[in-house]
Design a protein around this motif. Sequence first.
Motif, mmCIF file in Angstrom:
data_model
loop_
_atom_site.group_PDB
_atom_site.id
_atom_site.type_symbol
_atom_site.label_atom_id
_atom_site.label_comp_id
_atom_site.label_asym_id
_atom_site.label_seq_id
_atom_site.Cartn_x
_atom_site.Cartn_y
_atom_site.Cartn_z
ATOM 1 N N GLU A 92 -20.435 28.041 -48.342
ATOM 2 C CA GLU A 92 -21.642 27.409 -47.798
ATOM 3 C C GLU A 92 -22.120 26.266 -48.684
ATOM 4 N N VAL A 93 -21.858 26.359 -49.979
ATOM 5 C CA VAL A 93 -22.193 25.260 -50.888
ATOM 6 C C VAL A 93 -21.277 24.069 -50.611
ATOM 7 N N GLN A 94 -19.993 24.334 -50.454
ATOM 8 C CA GLN A 94 -19.046 23.264 -50.149
ATOM 9 C C GLN A 94 -19.426 22.546 -48.862
ATOM 10 N N TYR A 95 -19.723 23.294 -47.822
ATOM 11 C CA TYR A 95 -20.080 22.676 -46.541
ATOM 12 C C TYR A 95 -21.342 21.831 -46.663
ATOM 13 N N THR A 96 -22.291 22.305 -47.420
ATOM 14 C CA THR A 96 -23.529 21.552 -47.624
ATOM 15 C C THR A 96 -23.247 20.257 -48.370
ATOM 16 N N LEU A 97 -22.415 20.348 -49.409
ATOM 17 C CA LEU A 97 -22.043 19.135 -50.149
ATOM 18 C C LEU A 97 -21.319 18.136 -49.260
ATOM 19 N N TYR A 98 -20.363 18.622 -48.474
ATOM 20 C CA TYR A 98 -19.621 17.727 -47.577
ATOM 21 C C TYR A 98 -20.562 16.983 -46.641
ATOM 22 N N THR A 99 -21.526 17.707 -46.091
ATOM 23 C CA THR A 99 -22.461 17.111 -45.130
ATOM 24 C C THR A 99 -23.334 16.055 -45.784
ATOM 25 N N GLY A 100 -23.946 16.404 -46.906
ATOM 26 C CA GLY A 100 -24.836 15.460 -47.580
ATOM 27 C C GLY A 100 -24.122 14.232 -48.096
ATOM 28 N N VAL A 101 -22.971 14.430 -48.709
ATOM 29 C CA VAL A 101 -22.219 13.291 -49.238
ATOM 30 C C VAL A 101 -21.743 12.393 -48.092
ATOM 31 N N ALA A 102 -21.313 12.989 -46.998
ATOM 32 C CA ALA A 102 -20.880 12.181 -45.849
ATOM 33 C C ALA A 102 -22.026 11.309 -45.339
ATOM 34 N N LEU A 103 -23.220 11.860 -45.275
ATOM 35 C CA LEU A 103 -24.367 11.065 -44.814
ATOM 36 C C LEU A 103 -24.676 9.933 -45.795
ATOM 37 N N ASP A 104 -24.606 10.200 -47.102
ATOM 38 C CA ASP A 104 -24.802 9.135 -48.086
ATOM 39 C C ASP A 104 -23.752 8.038 -47.912
ATOM 40 N N GLU A 105 -22.497 8.433 -47.749
ATOM 41 C CA GLU A 105 -21.417 7.451 -47.618
ATOM 42 C C GLU A 105 -21.537 6.658 -46.320
ATOM 43 N N LEU A 106 -21.888 7.313 -45.243
ATOM 44 C CA LEU A 106 -22.083 6.587 -43.976
ATOM 45 C C LEU A 106 -23.244 5.597 -44.089
ATOM 46 N N ALA A 107 -24.285 5.977 -44.799
ATOM 47 C CA ALA A 107 -25.412 5.062 -45.005
ATOM 48 C C ALA A 107 -24.976 3.856 -45.829
ATOM 49 N N GLU A 108 -24.143 4.069 -46.838
ATOM 50 C CA GLU A 108 -23.643 2.947 -47.644
ATOM 51 C C GLU A 108 -22.820 1.976 -46.800
ATOM 52 N N GLN A 109 -22.153 2.486 -45.787
ATOM 53 C CA GLN A 109 -21.322 1.661 -44.908
ATOM 54 C C GLN A 109 -22.112 1.126 -43.710
ATOM 55 N N ASN A 110 -23.415 1.402 -43.688
ATOM 56 C CA ASN A 110 -24.296 0.964 -42.603
ATOM 57 C C ASN A 110 -23.826 1.498 -41.249
ATOM 58 N N LEU A 111 -23.391 2.750 -41.227
ATOM 59 C CA LEU A 111 -22.829 3.348 -40.016
ATOM 60 C C LEU A 111 -23.734 4.380 -39.341
ATOM 61 N N LEU A 120 -27.198 13.306 -52.522
ATOM 62 C CA LEU A 120 -26.449 13.774 -53.688
ATOM 63 C C LEU A 120 -27.339 14.172 -54.855
ATOM 64 N N ASP A 121 -28.392 13.433 -55.145
ATOM 65 C CA ASP A 121 -29.233 13.809 -56.281
ATOM 66 C C ASP A 121 -29.841 15.194 -56.072
ATOM 67 N N ASP A 122 -30.272 15.486 -54.851
ATOM 68 C CA ASP A 122 -30.847 16.800 -54.561
ATOM 69 C C ASP A 122 -29.779 17.888 -54.518
ATOM 70 N N LEU A 123 -28.604 17.567 -53.995
ATOM 71 C CA LEU A 123 -27.529 18.555 -53.950
ATOM 72 C C LEU A 123 -27.060 18.924 -55.352
ATOM 73 N N VAL A 124 -26.983 17.951 -56.236
ATOM 74 C CA VAL A 124 -26.618 18.235 -57.628
ATOM 75 C C VAL A 124 -27.699 19.107 -58.269
ATOM 76 N N ALA A 125 -28.964 18.804 -58.003
ATOM 77 C CA ALA A 125 -30.050 19.648 -58.525
ATOM 78 C C ALA A 125 -29.934 21.065 -57.972
ATOM 79 N N GLY A 126 -29.564 21.185 -56.706
ATOM 80 C CA GLY A 126 -29.384 22.504 -56.104
ATOM 81 C C GLY A 126 -28.253 23.281 -56.750
ATOM 82 N N VAL A 127 -27.134 22.621 -57.009
ATOM 83 C CA VAL A 127 -25.999 23.277 -57.668
ATOM 84 C C VAL A 127 -26.393 23.697 -59.083
ATOM 85 N N ALA A 128 -27.056 22.807 -59.819
ATOM 86 C CA ALA A 128 -27.485 23.139 -61.182
ATOM 87 C C ALA A 128 -28.468 24.305 -61.174
ATOM 88 N N ALA A 129 -29.403 24.294 -60.242
ATOM 89 C CA ALA A 129 -30.392 25.377 -60.155
ATOM 90 C C ALA A 129 -29.721 26.704 -59.827
#
Length: 161
Positions: free
Chosen positions: A52-71, A134-143
């Motif tokens: 469930e952590v992996q799936y959450t990371l995949y989702t959040g990172v994908a949204l960040d990357e799509l935003a960087e590509q203006n998609l 990603l910043d929040d997901l990293v905080a979540g993993v660290a927590a």
Amino acid sequence: MSYEIAEAMLKRRGVSVESIAKIVYDLQKKFHPELKEEECITSVRAVLAKREVQYTLYTGVALDELAEQNLLPQPLQALMEADEPLYGVDETLALGITSVYGMIGLTSFGYLDKEKTGIIKSLNDKTAGIHVFLDDLVAGVAAAASARIAHQNTNAKIYPL
């Protein structure tokens, strides 16, 4: 699934397991004077091994990357570009990660979200890419990794019946 995929994805985005483990160490050293950074790395990898952590990371990172590509469709694209403070979906995803080791993860996440320590601060500074999630997901993993260590503390006070 394995933590190696999640670890590689984080590395691609500029986040190492060691940088997350450093945050975990800083959170727990007061309570575990004997704690070693290797134990923190092991704990981060244990969190990353949870599907469930992996799936959450995949989702959040994908949204960040799509935003960087203006998609992303509007207005989501604009919200991501602005890192809109009232958006809150990024924290909501991260809270799912914090819960894998109980409530102590939630309090640690709140602290990290407010203080922005270590790699979290670098991700949040908005100078290199979009890291709304990603910043929040990293905080979540660290927590979560910190909570895992707290739960394993053999020096925890025992309260008799």
